[in-house]
Design an enzyme around this catalytic site. Structure first.
Site, PDB file in Angstrom:
ATOM      1  N   TYR A  33       1.075   4.110  -2.928  1.00  0.00           N
ATOM      2  CA  TYR A  33       0.748   5.500  -2.615  1.00  0.00           C
ATOM      3  C   TYR A  33       1.899   6.431  -2.995  1.00  0.00           C
ATOM      4  O   TYR A  33       1.686   7.519  -3.534  1.00  0.00           O
ATOM      5  CB  TYR A  33       0.431   5.612  -1.122  1.00  0.00           C
ATOM      6  CG  TYR A  33      -0.162   6.932  -0.703  1.00  0.00           C
ATOM      7  CD1 TYR A  33      -1.447   7.300  -1.082  1.00  0.00           C
ATOM      8  CD2 TYR A  33       0.553   7.810   0.118  1.00  0.00           C
ATOM      9  CE1 TYR A  33      -2.001   8.501  -0.678  1.00  0.00           C
ATOM     10  CE2 TYR A  33       0.008   9.003   0.529  1.00  0.00           C
ATOM     11  CZ  TYR A  33      -1.269   9.350   0.126  1.00  0.00           C
ATOM     12  OH  TYR A  33      -1.806  10.551   0.523  1.00  0.00           O
ATOM     13  N   TRP A  40       0.839  -1.204   0.000  1.00  0.00           N
ATOM     14  CA  TRP A  40       0.000   0.000   0.000  1.00  0.00           C
ATOM     15  C   TRP A  40       0.871   1.250   0.000  1.00  0.00           C
ATOM     16  O   TRP A  40       0.651   2.177  -0.779  1.00  0.00           O
ATOM     17  CB  TRP A  40      -0.924   0.027   1.224  1.00  0.00           C
ATOM     18  CG  TRP A  40      -1.712   1.302   1.308  1.00  0.00           C
ATOM     19  CD1 TRP A  40      -2.943   1.540   0.773  1.00  0.00           C
ATOM     20  CD2 TRP A  40      -1.312   2.536   1.949  1.00  0.00           C
ATOM     21  NE1 TRP A  40      -3.329   2.837   1.040  1.00  0.00           N
ATOM     22  CE2 TRP A  40      -2.363   3.467   1.750  1.00  0.00           C
ATOM     23  CE3 TRP A  40      -0.172   2.936   2.649  1.00  0.00           C
ATOM     24  CZ2 TRP A  40      -2.288   4.773   2.247  1.00  0.00           C
ATOM     25  CZ3 TRP A  40      -0.103   4.229   3.135  1.00  0.00           C
ATOM     26  CH2 TRP A  40      -1.162   5.127   2.939  1.00  0.00           C
ATOM     27  N   ASP A  81      -6.213  -0.562  -0.049  1.00  0.00           N
ATOM     28  CA  ASP A  81      -6.587   0.667   0.662  1.00  0.00           C
ATOM     29  C   ASP A  81      -7.987   0.560   1.255  1.00  0.00           C
ATOM     30  O   ASP A  81      -8.950   0.167   0.575  1.00  0.00           O
ATOM     31  CB  ASP A  81      -6.523   1.853  -0.300  1.00  0.00           C
ATOM     32  CG  ASP A  81      -6.932   3.137   0.381  1.00  0.00           C
ATOM     33  OD1 ASP A  81      -6.143   3.644   1.187  1.00  0.00           O
ATOM     34  OD2 ASP A  81      -8.066   3.610   0.131  1.00  0.00           O
TER      35      ASP A  81
END
Length: 317
Positions: free
Chosen positions: A241, A237, A257
């Protein structure tokens, strides 16, 4: 895209007008930054974003204000070294995703019946970028498994403890964000970090310091992603990002997410990773924009009941 220049005023401020392709969802972008503004390095209010820029030769303060009725953002720039002008403009354009092509994004995402109404509600929604790739990566690591509010608070404490003060405050802007060199050898004991979180930050800083990881848009994106995934305490994640915001990957997808999963569940869609990946195939090469639209749409709908069987997930920092 071009930008227009005005002569510096008597206070040393250079005013520029940064062009973009309309539409431009300025209010949503400023709201995103406003909820994440880190005390000392950035502030949002009065329809503008102000922040400190750490540039190759100097430090600058940028004031960005979308101009209603035009296809421009006004940039007022206090710049110490004119050699950094191009870098400052590039950073500001990346920060607001001003080089995006909303028509190209809408042509693909609008074909998904679940996304079409979201695009109609927020035309020209942009992917928030980053003024500095290392700063964004640090903030992403600090934001793992905590709320936006907590991540912002942790980052502000990091800035106050390890950031270099500006020669003179400029409103609420008081510090440069800590450099990788400073963070690599810093004592993080006084910060609200777990042992694993502190180790992850040091590993990231050391990798950037020695050049193993390049967190700017001109580097090898695939190599950077591999190196980030190899760091202890940095998961998929976080890397997605960082790729979305720091590396400018328009197809980045943080598949686990929590906000994305909740947005899909609210629309009666399966939200397990395999189903998300399968549906997101139709969003290529603009999956990051799809995520932004789903996040924004979820903010206007009630969240579904929590699933106690779901694994922990991170919150966008």
């Amino acid at each position: 895209m071009r930008q227009a220049f005005d002569q510096p005023d008597g206070n040393g401020l250079l005013t520029l007008r940064l062009a973009y392709r309309p539409p431009f969802a300025a209010a949503e972008l400023l709201d995103f930054y406003g909820r994440r503004a880190v005390r000392g390095v950035e502030e949002v209010g009065g329809g503008r974003l102000r922040r400190v820029l750490v540039l190759p030769h100097s430090t600058a303060v940028a004031d960005l204000q979308p101009l209603p009725g035009t296809d421009h953002v006004q940039l007022r720039l206090r710049l110490d070294d004119p050699r950094d002008l191009s870098a400052a403009v590039r950073r500001c354009r990346q920060l607001l995703d001003l080089d995006a092509d909303p028509a190209a994004v809408a042509a693909v995402l609008g074909a998904d019946p679940e996304l079409a109404p979201l695009l109609a509600a927020r035309p020209g929604l942009r992917v928030p970028g980053a003024a500095d790739g290392f700063e964004l990566a640090v903030r992403a690591v600090l934001g793992q498994r905590v709320s936006v509010t907590a991540a912002t608070s942790f980052t502000a404490r990091l800035v106050a403890a390890l950031g270099e003060p500006l020669p003179a405050p400029d409103g609420g802007l008081t510090h440069r964000f800590p450099t990788a060199e400073r963070l690599a050898g810093a004592d993080l004991g006084g910060l609200p970090l777990t042992r694993g979180g502190a180790a992850a930050l040091r590993s990231l800083a050391r990798a950037v310091t020695v050049g193993r990881i390049e967190l700017d848009r001109g580097g090898d994106r695939e190599r950077t992603v591999r190196e980030l995934l190899a760091l202890p305490g940095v998961g998929p994640w976080t890397v997605a990002y960082i790729a979305m915001r720091a590396l400018g990957d328009p197809d980045a997808l943080p598949v686990t997410d929590l906000g994305l999963r909740r947005a899909l569940q609210a629309r009666g869609l399966p939200a397990d990773p395999a189903s998300v990946l399968a549906r997101a195939e139709r969003w290529r090469p603009w999956r990051a924009y799809a995520v932004l639209h789903l996040w924004a749409g979820a903010a206007t709908r009630p969240a579904p009941p929590p699933n106690p069987a779901a694994s922990p997930a991170e919150i966008p920092a």
